[in-house]
Design a protein around this motif. Structure first.
Motif, short mmCIF file in Angstrom:
data_model
loop_
_atom_site.label_atom_id
_atom_site.label_comp_id
_atom_site.label_asym_id
_atom_site.label_seq_id
_atom_site.Cartn_x
_atom_site.Cartn_y
_atom_site.Cartn_z
N ALA A 32 -2.61 -1.15 4.45
CA ALA A 32 -3.35 -1.26 3.20
C ALA A 32 -3.47 -2.71 2.73
N VAL A 33 -2.50 -3.54 3.10
CA VAL A 33 -2.55 -4.95 2.69
C VAL A 33 -3.71 -5.65 3.38
N SER A 34 -3.86 -5.43 4.68
CA SER A 34 -4.98 -6.05 5.42
C SER A 34 -6.31 -5.54 4.91
N TYR A 35 -6.36 -4.24 4.56
CA TYR A 35 -7.60 -3.70 4.01
C TYR A 35 -7.91 -4.38 2.68
N TYR A 36 -6.92 -4.49 1.82
CA TYR A 36 -7.13 -5.08 0.50
C TYR A 36 -7.65 -6.50 0.60
N HIS A 37 -7.11 -7.26 1.55
CA HIS A 37 -7.53 -8.66 1.73
C HIS A 37 -8.69 -8.80 2.70
N GLN A 38 -9.17 -7.66 3.23
CA GLN A 38 -10.32 -7.65 4.15
C GLN A 38 -10.12 -8.62 5.32
N VAL A 39 -8.96 -8.49 5.95
CA VAL A 39 -8.64 -9.32 7.11
C VAL A 39 -9.57 -8.95 8.27
N GLU A 40 -10.10 -9.97 8.93
CA GLU A 40 -10.98 -9.75 10.08
C GLU A 40 -10.22 -10.08 11.37
N SER A 41 -10.54 -9.35 12.42
CA SER A 41 -9.89 -9.61 13.70
C SER A 41 -10.81 -9.18 14.83
N SER B 236 -11.46 7.96 11.74
CA SER B 236 -12.82 7.95 11.20
C SER B 236 -12.87 8.41 9.76
N SER B 237 -11.83 9.13 9.33
CA SER B 237 -11.86 9.74 7.99
C SER B 237 -11.09 8.97 6.94
N ILE B 238 -10.40 7.90 7.32
CA ILE B 238 -9.58 7.16 6.36
C ILE B 238 -10.45 6.56 5.26
N GLN B 239 -10.07 6.85 4.03
CA GLN B 239 -10.78 6.32 2.85
C GLN B 239 -9.75 5.70 1.92
N TYR B 240 -10.03 4.49 1.48
CA TYR B 240 -9.10 3.77 0.61
C TYR B 240 -9.60 3.78 -0.84
N ASN B 241 -8.64 3.76 -1.76
CA ASN B 241 -8.95 3.62 -3.18
C ASN B 241 -8.54 2.21 -3.60
N ARG B 242 -9.52 1.33 -3.67
CA ARG B 242 -9.23 -0.08 -3.92
C ARG B 242 -8.58 -0.32 -5.28
N ASP B 243 -8.97 0.45 -6.28
CA ASP B 243 -8.39 0.28 -7.61
C ASP B 243 -6.88 0.55 -7.60
N ILE B 244 -6.49 1.63 -6.92
CA ILE B 244 -5.06 1.95 -6.83
C ILE B 244 -4.32 0.92 -6.00
N LEU B 245 -4.93 0.49 -4.89
CA LEU B 245 -4.29 -0.51 -4.03
C LEU B 245 -4.13 -1.84 -4.75
N GLU B 246 -5.08 -2.16 -5.61
CA GLU B 246 -4.98 -3.41 -6.38
C GLU B 246 -3.75 -3.37 -7.28
N THR B 247 -3.48 -2.22 -7.86
CA THR B 247 -2.29 -2.06 -8.70
C THR B 247 -1.03 -2.19 -7.87
N ILE C 243 4.37 -3.69 -4.55
CA ILE C 243 4.89 -2.50 -3.90
C ILE C 243 4.58 -2.56 -2.41
N LEU C 244 3.41 -3.13 -2.09
CA LEU C 244 3.04 -3.30 -0.69
C LEU C 244 3.59 -4.63 -0.21
N ASN C 245 4.60 -4.57 0.60
CA ASN C 245 5.26 -5.80 1.03
C ASN C 245 5.57 -5.74 2.51
N TYR C 246 4.54 -5.96 3.33
CA TYR C 246 4.71 -5.93 4.77
C TYR C 246 4.97 -7.33 5.28
N LYS C 247 5.79 -7.45 6.31
CA LYS C 247 6.02 -8.73 6.96
C LYS C 247 5.18 -8.77 8.22
#
Length: 223
Positions: free
Chosen positions: A84-93, A157-168, A174-178
């Motif tokens: 979710a962190v990479s999605y939130y920051h729209q990381v490209e690869s 194919s079905s994964i859908q994110y809620n950006r408003d919730i992820l922003e919180t 709470i999202l703290n990945y290394k």
């Protein structure tokens, strides 16, 4: 004829019929095109900040924050990681195709990207599929390959994110990945031997050898 098989496949997975369609006549490329790269609106598993669809034939073993362990009718473990962190920051690869793999392909559809890599290890196959900031890994026998790729394609194919919730969540740390601990954008391809894979991706056997039907999965996050 190919379209007829694909239609039958879609009907069985979306209506929840028991069993798995025998899709030996379909290629991996066809499953990717007809399942993964479609913008699925299906969902039956809801979590804080995202949701997705788990097709019949898979069941949850456990769930921990943004990771999940599922099991199929062959008792294979599917490790799902949602970044979710990479999605939130729209990381490209970008993914570099590996010509030495059993199957290796970069996946792209509009603003979604990822890869599918399958490596043969002894008589078994290690599948890594990453798409839309989530990744599934599983270790299967050759005759289970098509079923596994199809299951994974439906999930990713079905994964859908809620950006408003992820922003919180991101704001509250709470999202703290290394990054060094796990990177979904990199293949776990390695030069280890067969036993290395068995130790890490060994089969899980249900105690009573049962896979109950799953009509709807809804797991609440712990407070």
């Amino acid at each position: 004829m190919k379209k007829l098989f694909v239609l039958l496949l879609l009907v069985v997975f979306t209506t929840g019929c028991n069993g798995v369609v025998k899709i030996d006549s379909l290629s991996i490329d066809t499953v990717i095109d007809e399942v993964l790269l479609k913008n699925s609106k299906l969902s039956n598993s809801f979590f804080e900040g995202y949701k997705y669809y788990v097709p019949r034939g898979l069941r949850y073993i456990n769930k921990d924050q943004f990771n999940a362990l599922l099991q199929d009718q062959y008792h294979n473990r599917y490790y799902l990681y949602v970044d979710a962190v990479s999605y939130y920051h729209q990381v490209e690869s970008k993914y570099k195709v590996n010509p030495k793999s059993y199957y290796s392909k970069e996946l792209r559809s509009k603003n979604r990207f990822g890869y599918l890599e399958i490596n043969q290890v002894g008589k078994r196959y290690f599948i890594e599929m990453m798409f839309h900031y989530a990744k599934v890994e599983v270790f299967v026998d050759k005759e289970e390959l098509m079923d596994a790729v199809t299951y994974i394609s439906y999930i990713l194919s079905s994964i859908q994110y809620n950006r408003d919730i992820l922003e919180t969540l991101v704001g509250e740390n709470i999202l703290n990945y290394k990054e060094e601990e796990f990177d979904i954008f990199k293949s776990k391809r390695k030069s280890g031997d067969f036993l290395d894979y068995v130790e890490e991706y060994g089969k899980y056997y249900d105690k009573d050898n049962e896979l109950p039907d799953q009509d709807r999965v809804e797991i609440e996050e712990e407070n």
